[in-house]
Scaffold this active site. Sequence first.
Site, PDB file in Angstrom:
ATOM      1  N   THR A  33      51.905  63.374   3.044  1.00 51.78           N
ATOM      2  CA  THR A  33      51.996  64.534   3.923  1.00 51.78           C
ATOM      3  C   THR A  33      51.600  64.197   5.361  1.00 51.78           C
ATOM      4  O   THR A  33      52.295  64.625   6.298  1.00 51.78           O
ATOM      5  CB  THR A  33      51.146  65.694   3.368  1.00 51.78           C
ATOM      6  N   GLU A  41      55.456  65.971  14.534  1.00 51.41           N
ATOM      7  CA  GLU A  41      54.786  66.046  15.833  1.00 51.41           C
ATOM      8  C   GLU A  41      55.479  65.157  16.863  1.00 51.41           C
ATOM      9  O   GLU A  41      55.666  65.549  18.019  1.00 51.41           O
ATOM     10  CB  GLU A  41      53.316  65.633  15.716  1.00 51.41           C
ATOM     11  N   HIS A  67      54.496  71.082   2.608  1.00 52.23           N
ATOM     12  CA  HIS A  67      55.189  69.903   2.066  1.00 52.23           C
ATOM     13  C   HIS A  67      55.624  70.308   0.665  1.00 52.23           C
ATOM     14  O   HIS A  67      54.804  70.405  -0.246  1.00 52.23           O
ATOM     15  CB  HIS A  67      54.237  68.706   2.039  1.00 52.23           C
TER      16      HIS A  67
END
Length: 128
Positions: A33, A41, A67
């Site tokens: 994750t 990002e 996720h």
Amino acid sequence: MLEVGLSKELSEEVTKEKLASARGSGALDVYATPEMITMMEKAALLAVSNELSEGDTTVGTAVNIKHTSPTVLGSTVRATARLIEIDGRRLLFEVKAFDEAGEIGSGTHERFIVTIDKFLKKAESKKA
């Protein structure tokens, strides 16, 4: 010029170093994750970086990510970020990630526009 709709897509192969078992974020040999969030990002950062004033960048301030599906070693993961809101220096992105079978994660990511020199000075002042 910053405007809603700016977007970026990135992709990467799931290597051994990107597995949850290797990152320490889980015990299984599946895509971690934290790796997925990092790619989201980075896509958001790159989506707007060419539109900022010289001397400015963006910093991540919040993530709200789910996720939802595992991805195995050797797969290709693709992450997208699309700017959906501008509020002064605050930017909000819709982020998604996919593997060959479909969507594996989604959510929102918030970034703020900062002046690099000023931001680094503030960070350095915390040492004192």
